[in-house]
Design a protein around this motif. Structure first.
Motif, PDB file in Angstrom:
ATOM      1  N   GLY B  64     -10.376  13.502  -4.346  1.00 17.85           N
ATOM      2  CA  GLY B  64      -9.217  13.803  -3.505  1.00 17.85           C
ATOM      3  C   GLY B  64      -8.596  12.575  -2.861  1.00 17.85           C
ATOM      4  N   MET B  65      -9.302  11.451  -2.871  1.00 14.88           N
ATOM      5  CA  MET B  65      -8.719  10.216  -2.349  1.00 14.88           C
ATOM      6  C   MET B  65      -7.624   9.687  -3.284  1.00 14.88           C
ATOM      7  SD  MET B  65     -12.317   8.362  -1.446  1.00 14.88           S
ATOM      8  CE  MET B  65     -11.611   6.793  -0.900  1.00 14.88           C
ATOM      9  N   LEU B  66      -7.710  10.057  -4.553  1.00 15.04           N
ATOM     10  CA  LEU B  66      -6.832   9.406  -5.531  1.00 15.04           C
ATOM     11  C   LEU B  66      -5.360   9.818  -5.424  1.00 15.04           C
ATOM     12  CD1 LEU B  66      -9.261   9.423  -8.596  1.00 15.04           C
ATOM     13  CD2 LEU B  66      -8.947   7.673  -6.844  1.00 15.04           C
ATOM     14  N   PRO B  67      -5.053  11.116  -5.305  1.00 20.84           N
ATOM     15  CA  PRO B  67      -3.636  11.470  -5.178  1.00 20.84           C
ATOM     16  C   PRO B  67      -2.981  10.813  -3.961  1.00 20.84           C
ATOM     17  CG  PRO B  67      -5.016  13.457  -5.329  1.00 20.84           C
ATOM     18  CD  PRO B  67      -5.936  12.294  -5.361  1.00 20.84           C
ATOM     19  N   GLU B  68      -3.717  10.654  -2.890  1.00 18.46           N
ATOM     20  CA  GLU B  68      -3.149   9.991  -1.717  1.00 18.46           C
ATOM     21  C   GLU B  68      -3.188   8.469  -1.878  1.00 18.46           C
ATOM     22  OE1 GLU B  68      -3.780  12.761   2.065  1.00 18.46           O
ATOM     23  OE2 GLU B  68      -5.643  12.406   0.979  1.00 18.46           O
ATOM     24  N   GLY B  69      -4.246   7.992  -2.504  1.00 16.27           N
ATOM     25  CA  GLY B  69      -4.337   6.558  -2.786  1.00 16.27           C
ATOM     26  C   GLY B  69      -3.142   6.097  -3.608  1.00 16.27           C
ATOM     27  N   ASN B  70      -2.598   7.011  -4.383  1.00 17.31           N
ATOM     28  CA  ASN B  70      -1.427   6.715  -5.213  1.00 17.31           C
ATOM     29  C   ASN B  70      -0.234   6.238  -4.387  1.00 17.31           C
ATOM     30  OD1 ASN B  70       0.179   6.724  -7.586  1.00 17.31           O
ATOM     31  ND2 ASN B  70       0.967   8.743  -7.056  1.00 17.31           N
ATOM     32  N   LEU B  72      -0.741   4.832  -1.150  1.00 20.66           N
ATOM     33  CA  LEU B  72      -1.205   3.954  -0.071  1.00 20.66           C
ATOM     34  C   LEU B  72      -0.502   2.595  -0.106  1.00 20.66           C
ATOM     35  CD1 LEU B  72      -3.039   3.602   2.322  1.00 20.66           C
ATOM     36  CD2 LEU B  72      -4.892   2.961   0.773  1.00 20.66           C
ATOM     37  N   THR B  73      -0.320   2.045  -1.293  1.00 20.25           N
ATOM     38  CA  THR B  73       0.339   0.736  -1.387  1.00 20.25           C
ATOM     39  C   THR B  73       1.843   0.854  -1.148  1.00 20.25           C
ATOM     40  OG1 THR B  73       0.529   1.025  -3.779  1.00 20.25           O
ATOM     41  CG2 THR B  73      -1.355  -0.261  -2.979  1.00 20.25           C
ATOM     42  N   ARG B  74       2.356   2.095  -1.050  1.00 19.70           N
ATOM     43  CA  ARG B  74       3.801   2.280  -0.858  1.00 19.70           C
ATOM     44  C   ARG B  74       4.130   3.013   0.439  1.00 19.70           C
ATOM     45  NH1 ARG B  74       5.342   5.067  -6.423  1.00 19.70           N
ATOM     46  NH2 ARG B  74       3.288   6.013  -6.093  1.00 19.70           N
ATOM     47  N   ALA B  75       3.195   3.116   1.348  1.00 18.42           N
ATOM     48  CA  ALA B  75       3.472   3.788   2.621  1.00 18.42           C
ATOM     49  C   ALA B  75       4.629   3.076   3.319  1.00 18.42           C
ATOM     50  CB  ALA B  75       2.229   3.777   3.502  1.00 18.42           C
ATOM     51  N   PRO B  76       5.562   3.828   3.911  1.00 19.07           N
ATOM     52  CA  PRO B  76       6.844   3.258   4.325  1.00 19.07           C
ATOM     53  C   PRO B  76       6.882   2.528   5.672  1.00 19.07           C
ATOM     54  CG  PRO B  76       6.848   5.617   4.677  1.00 19.07           C
ATOM     55  CD  PRO B  76       5.541   5.300   4.046  1.00 19.07           C
ATOM     56  N   SER B  77       5.814   2.564   6.447  1.00 19.46           N
ATOM     57  CA  SER B  77       5.835   1.819   7.717  1.00 19.46           C
ATOM     58  C   SER B  77       4.410   1.419   8.075  1.00 19.46           C
ATOM     59  CB  SER B  77       6.426   2.676   8.841  1.00 19.46           C
ATOM     60  OG  SER B  77       5.534   3.725   9.161  1.00 19.46           O
ATOM     61  N   LEU B  78       4.294   0.534   9.036  1.00 24.59           N
ATOM     62  CA  LEU B  78       2.961   0.084   9.458  1.00 24.59           C
ATOM     63  C   LEU B  78       2.151   1.271   9.973  1.00 24.59           C
ATOM     64  CD1 LEU B  78       4.140  -3.150  11.265  1.00 24.59           C
ATOM     65  CD2 LEU B  78       2.744  -3.082   9.184  1.00 24.59           C
ATOM     66  N   LYS B  79       2.790   2.097  10.781  1.00 26.44           N
ATOM     67  CA  LYS B  79       2.098   3.248  11.353  1.00 26.44           C
ATOM     68  C   LYS B  79       1.620   4.193  10.246  1.00 26.44           C
ATOM     69  CE  LYS B  79       4.300   6.895  13.200  1.00 26.44           C
ATOM     70  NZ  LYS B  79       5.123   7.736  14.101  1.00 26.44           N
ATOM     71  N   ARG B  80       2.502   4.528   9.328  1.00 27.18           N
ATOM     72  CA  ARG B  80       2.134   5.461   8.261  1.00 27.18           C
ATOM     73  C   ARG B  80       1.039   4.885   7.368  1.00 27.18           C
ATOM     74  NH1 ARG B  80       3.428   9.949  10.542  1.00 27.18           N
ATOM     75  NH2 ARG B  80       5.652  10.314  10.802  1.00 27.18           N
ATOM     76  N   LYS B  81       1.088   3.587   7.172  1.00 28.17           N
ATOM     77  CA  LYS B  81       0.067   2.954   6.333  1.00 28.17           C
ATOM     78  C   LYS B  81      -1.298   3.031   7.010  1.00 28.17           C
ATOM     79  CE  LYS B  81       0.163  -1.145   3.302  1.00 28.17           C
ATOM     80  NZ  LYS B  81       0.899  -0.631   2.160  1.00 28.17           N
ATOM     81  N   LEU B  82      -1.316   2.748   8.303  1.00 28.92           N
ATOM     82  CA  LEU B  82      -2.574   2.834   9.053  1.00 28.92           C
ATOM     83  C   LEU B  82      -3.130   4.255   9.013  1.00 28.92           C
ATOM     84  CD1 LEU B  82      -1.702   0.690  12.196  1.00 28.92           C
ATOM     85  CD2 LEU B  82      -3.555   0.215  10.596  1.00 28.92           C
ATOM     86  N   GLN B  83      -2.246   5.219   9.234  1.00 26.47           N
ATOM     87  CA  GLN B  83      -2.697   6.615   9.289  1.00 26.47           C
ATOM     88  C   GLN B  83      -3.243   7.075   7.942  1.00 26.47           C
ATOM     89  OE1 GLN B  83       0.912   8.472  10.561  1.00 26.47           O
ATOM     90  NE2 GLN B  83       0.577   8.036  12.715  1.00 26.47           N
ATOM     91  N   LEU B  84      -2.507   6.749   6.892  1.00 29.78           N
ATOM     92  CA  LEU B  84      -2.933   7.207   5.570  1.00 29.78           C
ATOM     93  C   LEU B  84      -4.242   6.539   5.171  1.00 29.78           C
ATOM     94  CD1 LEU B  84      -2.195   9.043   3.195  1.00 29.78           C
ATOM     95  CD2 LEU B  84      -1.028   7.103   2.137  1.00 29.78           C
ATOM     96  N   MET B  85      -4.346   5.253   5.496  1.00 29.12           N
ATOM     97  CA  MET B  85      -5.566   4.523   5.186  1.00 29.12           C
ATOM     98  C   MET B  85      -6.765   5.127   5.903  1.00 29.12           C
ATOM     99  SD  MET B  85      -5.087   0.496   5.360  1.00 29.12           S
ATOM    100  CE  MET B  85      -6.182  -0.564   4.485  1.00 29.12           C
ATOM    101  N   ALA B  86      -6.571   5.419   7.197  1.00 32.70           N
ATOM    102  CA  ALA B  86      -7.662   6.002   7.981  1.00 32.70           C
ATOM    103  C   ALA B  86      -8.020   7.379   7.437  1.00 32.70           C
ATOM    104  CB  ALA B  86      -7.254   6.105   9.449  1.00 32.70           C
ATOM    105  N   LYS B  87      -7.021   8.116   7.011  1.00 33.58           N
ATOM    106  CA  LYS B  87      -7.238   9.455   6.480  1.00 33.58           C
ATOM    107  C   LYS B  87      -8.027   9.383   5.166  1.00 33.58           C
ATOM    108  CE  LYS B  87      -5.755  13.573   4.589  1.00 33.58           C
ATOM    109  NZ  LYS B  87      -6.008  14.064   3.259  1.00 33.58           N
TER     110      LYS B  87
END
Ligand SMILES: [Fe+2]
Ligand SMILES: [Fe+2]
Ligand SMILES: [Fe+2]
Lengths: 251, 329, 93
Positions: B64-70, B72-87
């Motif tokens: 389940g990490m993979l669909p979201e990992g898809n 992760l390198t394209r998250a649109p802001s610093l905040k969203r990147k941090l959140q998605l990474m932590a998730k």
């Protein structure tokens, strides 16, 4: 250059380097050699983006031109990016990632240690918090240098190959330019940590059974001033895709 | 759910009288809501079923990490990147908590992972779907993690101690996941451009039915389900959980200002629940059999990561052995 | 086939309690086990001290044990549900 101007440059270098390295960590997501390493790399990535955000925020305040931290991270192109060249190199195999991380962590730790004494209190504060995280990063990458260096014939060979490939970019870690010298004199920046960096790398290389090359010499590239390897453009194209494709969007 | 269609090997339920004294003692403990711990006696079927269920659950967290990992390198802001990474990192953690619970039953993590990579064990159908836009990060957090929470909350009281405790830790972390997902969608709907709003609706259209399928087909008459319920490693029927999920989700959907791709979805005054349309179970079974959008790629990626990492893990072991030898000398 | 050794993990939370068992990790050696345990079990600053013990070194009696809940971290706020401000209509999430 005025001190303020130099300081903005300096902050962007710190921020961009953190950001680019974190992006390389993100690429490991789902691909790490063990689930435990996956956790560790994402943790380090979180630390680095958190630090980048602090540096960007400060830079944005000094710039005072309406751009915020996100704008600085996601809307500047490769000629404007100020990260160290070592950070943008492809993640490669785990030996490449380990060596990249180790070279950077040793440098980062030395720089942050000095920055905790900066006459600029904002910098000292950010550095103090970051230093705790980076102390751990350095410990981990040092351990992996030893594991791979002393592990198996294959891991030793891969590690030595990674060093051979990446060593040329290390002059940026051991040298300073005018911006850095100026800020060091003003008591704001960390200045040159080259001697300490080389001493620590030599110590770990000896234990890992690696040969220490001659100091790397400056060549055409200059990441601190926006002259990058070809890898950075692709990294940014991917990282900045959404904000650039939808400039009016709110995420 | 994360562990779909778990085989218990059971043909029907035994009564207490038909049980051996040990099994009877075990069942009485389960009936009395006393947790079973690793060193306690347990029926072979219970152990095997739990290993199957927990390993599938763990595999699903990791895949389940993979669909979201898809994204992760394209998250649109610093905040969203941090959140998605932590998730995503939490999901890796969930996988590890669960493998750890599974290993208390005598199973070996690496062996179970090899079974996944050989295609002998399944992971949740939901993670075979592709993530095609940033809004999918919102839809997954809200719908998929939302469905997972509905399933996992009762498992905090499941009969096997280590599994129940892993679930407690997992559930504590999950509510952040669902909220960050919903907030992604809400931000796009409230502050976004028309293009972004379309993205949100499109993501909901694609993830709506697969989320409902996560609970698995109706299991009212299934012997596996009856056995799992008696063992208290499953606490509610699939239909019951699906309905619970739907009832809590529809108001959130309306609040977003979006619609479900289901013309039959409507509030039923009499039952006090939402009615919904027919689920395409053929798609579900196809997906489980491997006829799915990304099922093959997901396993290939996981297998490649572990295979490519062999030399790294070997090096760590070799180093540890050398250190031990040095210490001894 | 198992690559790494199974270590059981014990965490002491901030409140000056005893170390408590929280689960396990895989690692090649004890140093790595400590680090892996830190990454896995203290992401929300749940602990101030960690023990790791090779699982095979533990002799266990049968019996029940209670597990600790964990304290929230003060740093990475986005890990917590309360960070996401939702309107009251959907705030029960
Ligand atoms: Fe999870
Ligand atoms: Fe999940
Ligand atoms: Fe989750």
């Amino acid at each position: 250059m005025k001190n303020d101007q130099a300081l903005i440059e300096y902050l962007l270098r710190l921020a961009d380097t953190d950001m680019v390295l974190a992006q390389r960590f993100c690429e490991w997501c789902g691909n790490a050699p063990a689930l435990e390493e996956e956790m560790a790399m994402l943790n380090a990535g979180l630390d680095l983006i958190g630090q980048a955000r602090n540096w960007y925020d400060y830079a944005a305040e000094l710039l005072d031109d309406g751009r915020d931290a996100d704008h600085l991270a996601f809307r500047r192109n490769e000629r404007e990016y100020r990260n160290l060249l070592i950070a943008e190199q492809p993640r490669g195999d785990y030996a490449v990632t380990t060596v990249k991380q180790f070279f950077f962590d040793v440098w980062h730790h030395l720089v942050l240690t000095r920055l905790t004494e900066s006459s600029d209190e904002r910098i000292a504060g950010i550095a103090a918090k970051a230093l705790k995280e980076v102390t751990y990063h350095r410990r981990r990458s040092t351990e992996w240098m030893l594991r791979l260096g002393q592990g198996t014939d294959e891991s030793h060979r891969r590690l030595a190959d990674a060093v051979e490939n990446l060593w040329r970019f290390t002059y940026e870690l051991a040298d300073t330019d005018d911006v850095e010298d100026q800020l060091a004199e003003a008591g704001i920046g960390a200045g040159n940590v080259g001697d300490a960096w080389r001493a620590e790398v030599a110590r770990v290389f000896a234990e890992a059974g690696l040969e220490l090359p001659e100091p790397a010499r400056h060549f055409y590239m200059d990441g601190k001033n926006g002259k990058h390897t070809e890898h950075l453009g692709f990294l940014l194209a991917e990282m900045q895709y959404l904000p650039r494709a939808y400039p009016d969007a709110t995420w | 759910m994360y562990a779909q269609q778990v085989d218990t090997g059971s043909k029907g339920l035994k009564s207490l009288d038909d049980m051996s004294p040990e099994e009877r003692h075990f069942q009485e403990k389960v009936d009395a809501e006393v947790r079973i711990e690793p060193k306690n006696w347990m029926p072979d079927g219970y152990r095997k079923t739990l290993i199957r269920q927990i390993s599938q659950h763990a595999h699903s967290e990791i895949v389940g990490m993979l669909p979201e990992g898809n994204w992760l390198t394209r998250a649109p802001s610093l905040k969203r990147k941090l959140q998605l990474m932590a998730k995503i990192q939490d999901e890796a953690g969930h996988g590890l908590y669960l493998y750890s619970a599974m290993e208390t039953l005598g199973a070996d993590r690496d062996e179970e992972i090899e079974k996944l990579h050989r295609g002998e064990v399944k992971f949740s159908s939901i993670f075979t779907y592709p993530t095609l836009s940033w809004a999918d990060m919102g839809a997954i957090g809200w719908l998929v993690d939302g469905a997972a929470i509905v399933n996992q909350v009762p498992l905090q009281r499941c009969s096997y101690g280590p599994y129940a405790r892993a679930m407690i830790r997992v559930c504590k972390e999950e509510s952040f996941h669902q909220r960050q997902g919903y907030e992604i969608l809400l931000t796009m709907m409230r502050e976004g451009t028309d293009e972004q709003k379309e993205m949100v609706q499109d993501a909901i259209n694609r993830f709506w039915w697969p989320s409902l399928m996560m609970f698995g087909p109706s299991d009212t008459n299934s012997p596996n389900s009856a056995q799992s319920m008696a063992w208290k490693i499953k606490r509610h029927s699939n239909d019951e959980l699906r309905q619970r999920f739907l009832d809590q989700t529809v108001p959130q959907l309306e609040f977003l200002g979006c619609t479900a791709p289901d013309p039959d979805l409507k509030w039923n005054e009499e039952t006090g629940h939402y009615d919904f349309g027919e689920i395409n179970w053929q798609e579900f079974f196809d997906v489980l059999k491997g006829h799915s959008p990304c099922g093959i790629e997901r396993i290939q990626q996981r297998k490649k990561a572990i295979d490519d990492g062999q030399w790294v893990r070997d090096a760590a072991v070799a180093y540890a052995e050398k250190q031990k030898a040095n210490d001894a000398a | 086939m198992a690559d790494w050794t199974l270590f059981e993990v014990f965490v002491r939370s901030k409140h000056g309690l005893n170390h408590k068992h929280v689960g396990s990790v895989h690692a090649a050696d004890a140093t790595m086990a400590l680090e892996n345990a830190r990454e896995l079990y203290t992401r929300r600053s749940e602990g101030v001290s960690l023990w790791v013990v090779p699982a095979e070194q533990i002799t266990a009696s049968a019996g029940d044990e209670k597990e600790p809940f964990f304290d929230p971290a003060d740093d990475k706020v986005y890990r917590h549900a309360s960070f996401y401000k939702l309107p009251p209509e959907v705030d029960q999430m």
